[in-house]
Design a protein around this motif. Structure first.
Motif, PDB file in Angstrom:
ATOM      1  N   GLU B  34     -14.504   2.649  -8.436  1.00 25.92           N
ATOM      2  CA  GLU B  34     -13.177   2.093  -8.458  1.00 25.92           C
ATOM      3  C   GLU B  34     -13.049   1.868  -6.980  1.00 25.92           C
ATOM      4  O   GLU B  34     -14.323   1.866  -6.249  1.00 25.92           O
ATOM      5  CB  GLU B  34     -11.743   3.790  -8.335  1.00 25.92           C
ATOM      6  N   PRO B  37      -9.676   3.027  -3.991  1.00 24.20           N
ATOM      7  CA  PRO B  37      -8.486   3.895  -4.666  1.00 24.20           C
ATOM      8  C   PRO B  37      -7.004   3.711  -4.108  1.00 24.20           C
ATOM      9  O   PRO B  37      -6.679   3.619  -2.952  1.00 24.20           O
ATOM     10  CB  PRO B  37      -9.077   5.336  -4.127  1.00 24.20           C
ATOM     11  N   LYS B  38      -6.161   3.747  -4.667  1.00 22.31           N
ATOM     12  CA  LYS B  38      -4.768   3.218  -4.053  1.00 22.31           C
ATOM     13  C   LYS B  38      -3.961   3.832  -3.476  1.00 22.31           C
ATOM     14  O   LYS B  38      -3.860   4.987  -4.396  1.00 22.31           O
ATOM     15  CB  LYS B  38      -4.016   2.463  -5.269  1.00 22.31           C
ATOM     16  N   ALA B  39      -3.306   4.210  -3.033  1.00 17.20           N
ATOM     17  CA  ALA B  39      -2.288   4.808  -2.321  1.00 17.20           C
ATOM     18  C   ALA B  39      -1.130   4.985  -2.196  1.00 17.20           C
ATOM     19  O   ALA B  39      -0.693   5.584  -3.233  1.00 17.20           O
ATOM     20  CB  ALA B  39      -2.425   4.777  -0.785  1.00 17.20           C
ATOM     21  N   ARG B  41       1.800   2.232  -4.905  1.00 20.12           N
ATOM     22  CA  ARG B  41       1.564   1.522  -5.600  1.00 20.12           C
ATOM     23  C   ARG B  41       1.565   0.139  -5.365  1.00 20.12           C
ATOM     24  O   ARG B  41       1.269  -0.316  -3.842  1.00 20.12           O
ATOM     25  CB  ARG B  41       2.644   1.029  -5.820  1.00 20.12           C
ATOM     26  N   TYR B  58       5.812 -13.724  -3.232  1.00 22.75           N
ATOM     27  CA  TYR B  58       7.409 -13.009  -3.260  1.00 22.75           C
ATOM     28  C   TYR B  58       6.713 -11.338  -3.710  1.00 22.75           C
ATOM     29  O   TYR B  58       7.913 -10.948  -3.483  1.00 22.75           O
ATOM     30  CB  TYR B  58       7.621 -13.708  -4.261  1.00 22.75           C
ATOM     31  N   ALA B  61       6.940 -10.039   0.011  1.00 21.78           N
ATOM     32  CA  ALA B  61       8.173 -10.817   0.419  1.00 21.78           C
ATOM     33  C   ALA B  61       9.012  -9.434  -0.011  1.00 21.78           C
ATOM     34  O   ALA B  61      10.568  -9.631   1.136  1.00 21.78           O
ATOM     35  CB  ALA B  61       8.842 -12.222   0.364  1.00 21.78           C
ATOM     36  N   ALA B  62       9.814  -9.784  -1.419  1.00 22.86           N
ATOM     37  CA  ALA B  62      10.701  -8.756  -1.344  1.00 22.86           C
ATOM     38  C   ALA B  62      10.448  -6.858  -1.462  1.00 22.86           C
ATOM     39  O   ALA B  62      11.212  -6.538  -1.394  1.00 22.86           O
ATOM     40  CB  ALA B  62      10.813  -8.906  -2.924  1.00 22.86           C
ATOM     41  N   VAL B 349       9.119  -6.015  -8.643  1.00 18.56           N
ATOM     42  CA  VAL B 349       9.376  -5.286  -7.599  1.00 18.56           C
ATOM     43  C   VAL B 349      10.257  -4.522  -7.970  1.00 18.56           C
ATOM     44  O   VAL B 349      10.799  -2.866  -7.915  1.00 18.56           O
ATOM     45  CB  VAL B 349       9.494  -5.917  -6.552  1.00 18.56           C
ATOM     46  N   ASN B 350      11.352  -5.040  -8.471  1.00 24.22           N
ATOM     47  CA  ASN B 350      12.664  -4.461  -9.280  1.00 24.22           C
ATOM     48  C   ASN B 350      12.321  -3.389 -10.361  1.00 24.22           C
ATOM     49  O   ASN B 350      12.546  -2.335 -10.488  1.00 24.22           O
ATOM     50  CB  ASN B 350      13.398  -5.248 -10.050  1.00 24.22           C
ATOM     51  N   ASN B 353       9.931  -0.221  -8.928  1.00 22.50           N
ATOM     52  CA  ASN B 353      12.045   0.526  -7.854  1.00 22.50           C
ATOM     53  C   ASN B 353      12.440   1.087  -8.519  1.00 22.50           C
ATOM     54  O   ASN B 353      13.240   1.347  -8.369  1.00 22.50           O
ATOM     55  CB  ASN B 353      12.282  -0.385  -6.745  1.00 22.50           C
TER      56      ASN B 353
END
Ligand SMILES: Cc1cc2nc3c(=O)[nH]c(=O)nc-3n(C[C@H](O)[C@H](O)[C@H](O)COP(=O)(O)OP(=O)(O)OC[C@H]3O[C@@H](n4cnc5c(N)ncnc54)[C@H](O)[C@@H]3O)c2cc1C
Lengths: 200, 426
Positions: B34, B37-39, B41, B58, B61-62, B349-350, B353
Motif C-alpha cells: 500500500e 495509506p489514506k487518512a 476520504r 474541481y 475546489a468543492a 463530492v456530494n 458527503n
C-alpha cells in the motif's frame, strides 16, 4: 504523516467520538454554483474571462443577465454559440445562474489595449456617459451594463452589431444608443472599445 | 495489443503512456504494497488529460478535506485542440504545452505514473507492485488505438503516424509534411465512428490543404474516409474546401492495410492508393486501463455510465468521464471531457458527503480552423430528462469568420486554465 502518528490520531479521534469526516459549507452550498460550472469553459473561472473577445460575466446585474439569456434564446441577439446555451440555462433555472454570476467579484480584463487607441477613444466616449456612467460602471437599475474592464474586442464586436441594428433589433430602450452609434466610424468604435476596456 | 512489444505499445499510445509498464514513476518507483495509506476520504483520478485534470481540480475546489491523487505518466499536458495548426505551421507545439503546477497549487497530489490496474472490488488502483486505496476513482484515460484492425500497422508505427494524441507524433508529422517534395501526395485516413473529436480529421484536412496550397502548390491531399460522409459540420467543411481544389475526398473508403515499403494503403474494396506521406488515424476504443478494469461494455470498446454522476454502469464507486464513455448523445471532445470532469467532481463530492448529486447537463462546442485565420463551430446544448442526458439543440455557425477565431482563442485560453488551473497556463 508517519504510520505511528496516523495511528495515534485515529485512536484520538475514536476516543473523542469525533466523526471521522466532517465538512464545512463549501461552494456546492452556493446557489447556482453547480449549474454555472460549465460556463467557465469560455467565460473563465467565476465568469472572469481572461481573453479578448469573450465577455466577463462576473458582477453582471441579474436583470441584465436574464435579458441577455432571453434575447439569445429567442434569436434577438444572434450568437450561434450562446443561443443553444441560453435555452439550456432557461431549462436549468436562469435565476440561480444569474444570481451566481452577480455574486462573483468582477476582475477587469488583463488584456491591455494600445495606449494610443485608449486616448483616441476617450473623446467619443463622452456621449455614452449619460447612460453608462462617467467611469463606464453602468446602471443596474436601468439595465445598463458596465463597460469598464470588459475585453476590448468583445466591446468592439458588440458596437458593430448595435450599429448595424443586428443586436436586439427594434428594442425600444436601445434606439437612442443605436442612433448615437450610427454616425461613428468603425475605427472610432474600436478606439471607444479600447477606452472602456482600459477603465478600472 | 496483445502481440505488441513494449516499444510498439509506447508508440501506439503516442505520448509514451504505457499501461503495462511502470515507466516514469516519480517518487514511488520502489513502492510495493500500500502506497500512502489514506487518512480521510480519498479520490484517485486516473489520467490527467482534459477530463481527469479538470475533475481533480474541481473535487478539491468543492471540498478541500478530500484528498485527491491524480495519476498521469506524462510530465506535461499537450493540447490536442489546436494541434492541427502545428501541421500547417500556424502554431508551435510549445504554445500548446503546459505544466501540472496549477493542479499542485490546488492541492492535487500529482504522481507521474501510469495506473497498471484498477480493482473495483477492493477499491485499489495498482501502480506496478504498489497500490493506492480509494473511496471513489475517476477514470479518464482517453482513447487507445485498435492498431490490429489495419494490417501492417503494428509493425510500422515508427513511420506511419496518427498524431491523434498531441505530442511527439504531431511534431514528427509536421516534419514529414514539410519535407514532402512538391507534387507529392499526402494521404489522410479517417476512422469509422466512434472516434475522438468528430470534426478533428476535417479540420486537419483544411490545415494540410491550406499548407500545401500555400507552400507546395503542385501537391495533393487524398482523403480516405471510412464513413459515408463528412461526420461533423459537413456543409461548413464543404464550403471551406471550395478554397482547396487540392483535396481529393473519397467517402466510404475504409483503409484495411498499409505497406510502408511500397508506400501504399489498401481500402476494403481492394483499391490501392500510393502516398508520399501518410497520416493514418486508426479506429479507437477507451483507454486500455478501462478495458483492464472491466469498465467497458459488451463491445469491449467504450464505458457506459450514469448520466448524472458518471458512475460506471458496471462497477460501483468507479466513475468514467471523457472520450472513454459511450451512451450519452455527446461527441468525444475536450469541451465535453472538461464539462463531464466538473459535473462528475461535484457529484463525487456530494456522494462522499452523503448527499444527492445535482443533475446538471454538460455543454459542447467544437471550434474548427478552416484556414490560418477563419473558424467554424458546432454547439450542442443538453438537458437531463428522467436521469438521462438529452440534446436540446445543435447549432452551427452560419459560416466561417475571424470573429469565431477570436472566440476560439478565448475558449482555448479559458478552458486550458479551467482544466489545469491558472498556474498551469503560461
Ligand atoms: C487533432 C485533434 C484536435 C482536437 N480538437 C478539439 C477541439 O478543437 N475542441 C475539442 O473540444 N476537442 C478537440 N479534440 C478532442 C479532445 O482532445 C479530446 O476529446 C479530449 O482530449 C478528451 O479528454 P480525455 O480526458 O477523455 O482524454 P485525454 O485528454 O487524452 O486524457 C487522457 C489522459 O490519460 C492518461 N492515461 C492513459 N492511460 C493511463 C493510465 N493507465 N494511468 C494514468 N494515466 C493514463 C494519458 O496520458 C492522458 O494524459 C481534438 C482531438 C484531436 C486529436
Amino acid at each position: 504523516m508517519s504510520r505511528a502518528r496516523l495511528g495515534l490520531l485515529l485512536v484520538l479521534l475514536v476516543l473523542l467520538g469525533a466523526p471521522a469526516v466532517s465538512r464545512a459549507a463549501g461552494p456546492l452550498d452556493q446557489p447556482g454554483y453547480a449549474k454555472a460550472v460549465t460556463c467557465a469553459a469560455c467565460h473563465g473561472a467565476s465568469g472572469n474571462s481572461r481573453s479578448e473577445a469573450v465577455p466577463i460575466l462576473a458582477g453582471l446585474p441579474p436583470a441584465y443577465f436574464k435579458k441577455a439569456i432571453e434575447d439569445y434564446a429567442s434569436g434577438k441577439r444572434l450568437s450561434a454559440e450562446m443561443e443553444p446555451f441560453a435555452k439550456q440555462v432557461k431549462l436549468l433555472g436562469v435565476d440561480e445562474v444569474a444570481a451566481f454570476f452577480a455574486a462573483q467579484r468582477r476582475e477587469p480584463t488583463p488584456v491591455r489595449p494600445e495606449r494610443a487607441a485608449v486616448e483616441r477613444g476617450r473623446a467619443a466616449a463622452a456621449q455614452c456617459a449619460s447612460c453608462h456612467g462617467p467611469e463606464g460602471q453602468g446602471d443596474a437599475a436601468k439595465m445598463v451594463p458596465a463597460l469598464a474592464g470588459q475585453p476590448a474586442a468583445y466591446i468592439r464586436n458588440q458596437l458593430l452589431l448595435f450599429k448595424a441594428d443586428k443586436r436586439s433589433p427594434g428594442d425600444e430602450p436601445l434606439t437612442k444608443m443605436k442612433a448615437i452609434l450610427k454616425p461613428i466610424p468603425d475605427a472610432t468604435l474600436a478606439d471607444v472599445a479600447a477606452y472602456y476596456s482600459s477603465l478600472r | 495489443m496483445t502481440r505488441m512489444t513494449r516499444r510498439q505499445f509506447l508508440r501506439a499510445s503516442g505520448t509514451g503512456v504505457g499501461v503495462l509498464t511502470v515507466a516514469g514513476l516519480e517518487g514511488c518507483a520502489t513502492s510495493t504494497g500500500e502506497i500512502n495509506p489514506k487518512a480521510g476520504r480519498r479520490v484517485v483520478v486516473v489520467g490527467g488529460g482534459w477530463g481527469g485534470a479538470t475533475a481533480a481540480r474541481y473535487v478539491r475546489a468543492a471540498d478541500p478535506s478530500i484528498e485527491v491523487v491524480m495519476l498521469e505518466p506524462n510530465k506535461t499536458f499537450v493540447s490536442c485542440p489546436f494541434s492541427n495548426l502545428v501541421l500547417s505551421g500556424v502554431r508551435g507545439l510549445g504554445s500548446l504545452t503546459f505544466g501540472y503546477g496549477g493542479l499542485r497549487d490546488s492541492g492535487v497530489k500529482v504522481r507521474h505514473a501510469a495506473a497498471t490496474a484498477i480493482e473495483p472490488d477492493t477499491r485499489r488502483v495498482r501502480i506496478g507492485d504498489g497500490y493506492l486505496v480509494y473511496d471513489r476513482v475517476i477514470v479518464a484515460p482517453g482513447v487507445d488505438f485498435l492498431v490490429e484492425q489495419v494490417e501492417g500497422l503494428a509493425a510500422a508505427q515508427d513511420t506511419v503516424l496518427h498524431a491523434w494524441k498531441a505530442g511527439p507524433q504531431t511534431a514528427e508529422l509536421a516534419k514529414q509534411l514539410s519535407a514532402m517534395p512538391d507534387g507529392g501526395a499526402f494521404v489522410l485516413t479517417v476512422p469509422p465512428i466512434a472516434y475522438r473529436c468528430p470534426p478533428g480529421p476535417y479540420e486537419r484536412i483544411c490545415q494540410v490543404a491550406w499548407y500545401l496550397k500555400t507552400n507546395k502548390p503542385k501537391s495533393k491531399l487524398i482523403v480516405l474516409d471510412a464513413n459515408q460522409n463528412i461526420v461533423s459540420k459537413a456543409a461548413l467543411f464543404r464550403a471551406a474546401w471550395q478554397a482547396y481544389p487540392n483535396i481529393d475526398y473519397r467517402a466510404s473508403n475504409k483503409v484495411v492495410r498499409v505497406d510502408p515499403g511500397a508506400r501504399e494503403v489498401t481500402t476494403d474494396f481492394g483499391d490501392k492508393v500510393k502516398y508520399d506521406v501518410i497520416n493514418l488515424i486508426p479506429p479507437q476504443r477507451a483507454g486500455a486501463i478501462a478495458v483492464q478494469a472491466d469498465l467497458v461494455g459488451a463491445d469491449k470498446r467504450w464505458c457506459e455510465v450514469d448520466h448524472v454522476t458518471y458512475e460506471s454502469a458496471k462497477h460501483r464507486n468507479a466513475h468514467v468521464i471523457g472520450d472513454s464513455t459511450i451512451g450519452l448523445p455527446v461527441p468525444k471532445s475536450g469541451t465535453m471531457a472538461n464539462a463531464m470532469g466538473k459535473i462528475c467532481a461535484n457529484a463525487v463530492v456530494n456522494l462522499l458527503n452523503g448527499r444527492e448529486a445535482t443533475p446538471v447537463p454538460p455543454v459542447n462546442t467544437c471550434y474548427s480552423w478552416v484556414s490560418d485565420r477563419e473558424v467554424i463551430a458546432v454547439v450542442n446544448a443538453y438537458k437531463i430528462e428522467n436521469g438521462k442526458v438529452v440534446q436540446v439543440e445543435q447549432k452551427l455557425t452560419p459560416g466561417q469568420s475571424t470573429v469565431y477565431a477570436q472566440h476560439a482563442e478565448g475558449w482555448a485560453k479559458s478552458i486550458w486554465a479551467d482544466v489545469l488551473g491558472n498556474g498551469g497556463v503560461a
